[in-house]
Design a protein around this motif. Structure first.
Motif, PDB file in Angstrom:
ATOM      1  N   GLN A  11       0.830  -1.210   0.000  1.00 54.45           N
ATOM      2  CA  GLN A  11       0.000   0.000   0.000  1.00 54.45           C
ATOM      3  C   GLN A  11       0.863   1.258   0.000  1.00 54.45           C
ATOM      4  N   ASN A  12       1.969   1.223   0.725  1.00 52.97           N
ATOM      5  CA  ASN A  12       2.841   2.393   0.792  1.00 52.97           C
ATOM      6  C   ASN A  12       3.464   2.689  -0.574  1.00 52.97           C
ATOM      7  N   ILE A  13       3.930   1.635  -1.250  1.00 52.27           N
ATOM      8  CA  ILE A  13       4.523   1.811  -2.580  1.00 52.27           C
ATOM      9  C   ILE A  13       3.466   2.307  -3.565  1.00 52.27           C
ATOM     10  N   SER A  14       2.224   1.828  -3.395  1.00 50.24           N
ATOM     11  CA  SER A  14       1.135   2.226  -4.294  1.00 50.24           C
ATOM     12  C   SER A  14       0.764   3.703  -4.165  1.00 50.24           C
ATOM     13  N   LYS A  15       1.201   4.343  -3.087  1.00 48.01           N
ATOM     14  CA  LYS A  15       0.974   5.781  -2.948  1.00 48.01           C
ATOM     15  C   LYS A  15       1.747   6.556  -4.010  1.00 48.01           C
ATOM     16  N   VAL A  16       2.825   5.951  -4.490  1.00 48.07           N
ATOM     17  CA  VAL A  16       3.660   6.589  -5.510  1.00 48.07           C
ATOM     18  C   VAL A  16       3.413   5.970  -6.880  1.00 48.07           C
ATOM     19  N   MET A  17       3.341   4.631  -6.914  1.00 45.28           N
ATOM     20  CA  MET A  17       3.221   3.907  -8.180  1.00 45.28           C
ATOM     21  C   MET A  17       1.754   3.690  -8.550  1.00 45.28           C
ATOM     22  N   ILE A  18       1.348   4.245  -9.688  1.00 42.89           N
ATOM     23  CA  ILE A  18      -0.002   4.024 -10.211  1.00 42.89           C
ATOM     24  C   ILE A  18       0.010   2.718 -11.012  1.00 42.89           C
ATOM     25  N   LEU A 173       0.445   1.196 -18.468  1.00 40.15           N
ATOM     26  CA  LEU A 173      -0.650   1.918 -17.827  1.00 40.15           C
ATOM     27  C   LEU A 173      -1.783   2.141 -18.821  1.00 40.15           C
ATOM     28  N   SER A 174      -3.001   2.018 -18.334  1.00 38.75           N
ATOM     29  CA  SER A 174      -4.160   2.349 -19.155  1.00 38.75           C
ATOM     30  C   SER A 174      -4.269   3.877 -19.238  1.00 38.75           C
ATOM     31  N   GLU A 175      -5.120   4.360 -20.112  1.00 31.55           N
ATOM     32  CA  GLU A 175      -5.304   5.811 -20.230  1.00 31.55           C
ATOM     33  C   GLU A 175      -5.747   6.408 -18.901  1.00 31.55           C
ATOM     34  N   GLN A 176      -6.671   5.716 -18.203  1.00 33.54           N
ATOM     35  CA  GLN A 176      -7.178   6.225 -16.932  1.00 33.54           C
ATOM     36  C   GLN A 176      -6.090   6.239 -15.869  1.00 33.54           C
ATOM     37  N   GLU A 177      -5.251   5.193 -15.859  1.00 34.92           N
ATOM     38  CA  GLU A 177      -4.147   5.130 -14.881  1.00 34.92           C
ATOM     39  C   GLU A 177      -3.119   6.223 -15.146  1.00 34.92           C
TER      40      GLU A 177
END
Length: 314
Positions: A11-18, A173-177
């Protein structure tokens, strides 16, 4: 031990990585398993940011080496120099003396410099002028390389590749991401705001507990049958080594721990197999295509009979 730590790391890494959910899970899995990771992808896909995000999530020391053709082994390991004040030689530690080491563009260094990481990665120690210096515990290497640009690079030999628990790539990454990524970075710098969720002692403890994850005898046989299939396959000149078998085992145990279980399942084996095994294959065609090796592992997984048991029963 707080078994929520692996989830907190994700979760912490996901704060930066989309996006990149699978990539994040695999890199945390490698950390728990006690292995090292080779991140292979195009420039600008977030490899260095991912490595830094993981480093900032663990309150340990972080080292970075930008590999270039003129880099010397001593620039990695350190060297002895003569101290005039004490009239004796003193060892100056190199950047490899840290908990998490980012080896950026590792294939740009000469084979001699690349090999200076072999002892670090395999034995967690560095020997300089006959004196052995132990490395930090945990010691985790994240190496990056661009798979397409070959001018001025030195491909990693099989012995070096075999030291990496996993070879993984970033996800598209998708367009939305990508839109979410842009919005997140418009006014903020999430990486600078990231704070640790655990210390190095917690990682050492989790690694120890990871080895207690139960692997049913039928699953052990299933794992070994996959490894042997890589050696017998008509398209391989060289299959997975016994060291690769043990790496496969550790990765499966870590995947089970990340899923919050005390036992492994066939899904854990299938999840980590391509990342752990593909880079250890030498194909007869001589191709360096990572996708060809990954496809071969997927073929083996689909053609190998999966046992059915109650995996939690000992």
């Amino acid at each position: 031990m707080n078994h929520s730590i692996p989830e907190q790391l994700k979760q912490n890494i996901s704060k930066v990585m989309i996006g990149n959910k699978i990539t994040i899970e695999l890199i945390v899995t490698a950390l728990l398993a006690g292995g090292h990771v080779l991140l292979e992808d195009m420039p600008g896909t977030g490899k260095t940011v991912l490595a830094k995000s993981l480093a900032k999530s663990v309150s340990g020391t972080f080292g970075r080496i930008q590999f270039t053709p003129d880099l010397l082994p001593s620039d990695v390991t350190g060297l002895n120099y003569f101290d005039n004040q004490t009239s004796s030689f003193v060892f100056a530690k190199g950047p490899a003396f840290c908990h998490i080491l980012l080896a950026d563009e590792i294939n740009r260094a000469t084979p001699k410099t690349q090999s200076s990481l072999l002892e670090c990665m395999a034995e967690r120690q560095i020997t300089v002028d006959g004196v052995t210096h132990p490395l930090e515990d945990p010691f985790f290497v994240i190496a990056t390389q661009n798979p397409l640009e070959t001018l001025g690079t030195f491909p990693l030999p099989e012995a070096q590749l075999d030291r990496f628990l996993m070879r993984i790539s970033m996800q598209s990454l998708s367009e939305q991401e990508e839109l979410s990524l842009m919005r997140r970075f418009v006014t903020e710098e999430p990486l600078e705001e990231l704070t640790p969720v655990c210390d190095t002692a917690a990682i050492v403890s989790l690694r120890r507990e990871c080895r207690e994850i139960y692997l049913h005898p039928d699953l052990q046989a299933y794992l070994v049958s996959i490894v042997h299939a890589t050696r017998k396959h008509p398209r391989t000149a060289c299959g997975v080594s016994p060291r690769g078998t043990l790496a496969f085992l550790r990765a499966v145990q870590a995947a089970a721990m990340l899923a919050g279980r005390s036992y492994a399942t066939p899904e854990d084996i299938k999840k980590v197999a391509p990342s752990v095994l593909a880079h250890r294959l030498v194909l007869l065609t001589g191709t360096e295509s990572a996708s060809a090796a990954t496809d071969l592992i997927e073929d083996i997984l689909s053609s190998t009979t999966v046992p059915t048991e109650n995996w939690a029963e000992r």
